[in-house]
Enzyme design. Structure first.
Site: not given
Ligand code: GRF
Length: 201
Positions: A12-14, A65, A90, A109
């Protein structure tokens, strides 16, 4: 204020970058709910630390799904969500969510699309030997990592880089361009013209 849901599966860093951008006033938006398909995703904890609803919906308890996504959709609708952000989510989206939020789902991405779609994109790029790598924020459609591109940022690959250091450099840029792209969406400055996204300056 526009209401956002963030779909996650991992660290979850984003998500954190989006939360921080809202808290420091850069983004005028509200995250109403964070949904994870993985129960112990650290992203859920990050959300809760900031007082954001965090929900785990386990796909394994649904027969298909579609029925899983119907459940996710119910949660999004209950929170009046207008924009969905995928942030390390994912699962490949199915038609239920895609239809309900057409042109209102964004993804980040870790490669310069259309190069290196799919999993482990940074490592794919590193192994390929590219001199320039990077990241992309795009609209989500039926095609995996294939929707119209909103923002991209490149990073230089140096001789001394490893797959790990390259991934770190890319991640740093992800945390900048995701809030930027969300800001453009929130301010209604994106115009979709076929595959192209025009930005109103
Ligand atoms: C990131 O590298 C994003 O680009 C990809 O999955 C990763 C997620 O990282 N889709 P985080 O969970 O946001 O840290």
């Amino acid at each position: 204020m526009i209401k956002i849901a963030v779909l996650v599966s991992g660290r979850g860093s984003n998500l954190q970058a989006i939360i921080d951008s809202i808290e420091n006033g850069y983004l005028k938006a509200q995250i109403c709910v964070v949904v994870s398909d993985i129960g112990d995703a650290y992203a859920l904890e990050r959300a809760r630390k900031h007082g954001i609803n965090a929900v785990n919906i386990d796909p394994n308890v649904f027969g298909s799904k579609d029925s899983y996504e119907e459940e996710v959709l119910k949660v999004l609708k209950n929170h009046d969500v207008q924009l969905v952000l995928l942030a390390g989510y994912m699962k490949i989206l199915g038609k239920t969510l895609l239809a309900a939020y057409k042109n209102r789902i964004l993804n980040i991405h870790p490669a310069l699309l259309p190069a290196f779609p799919g999993l482990h994109a940074q490592e794919q790029a590193f192994r390929y030997g590219v001199k320039v790598a990077g990241c992309t924020v795009h609209f989500v459609d039926e095609e995996l990592d294939g929707g119209p591109i909103i923002v991209q940022k490149c990073v230089e690959v140096k001789d001394e880089d490893t797959a790990q250091t390259l991934a770190e450099k890319i991640l740093e840029q992800e945390h900048k361009i995701y809030p930027e792209a969300v800001k453009l969406f929130v301010e209604n400055r994106l115009r979709l013209e076929g595959r192209k996204v025009k930005i109103i300056r």
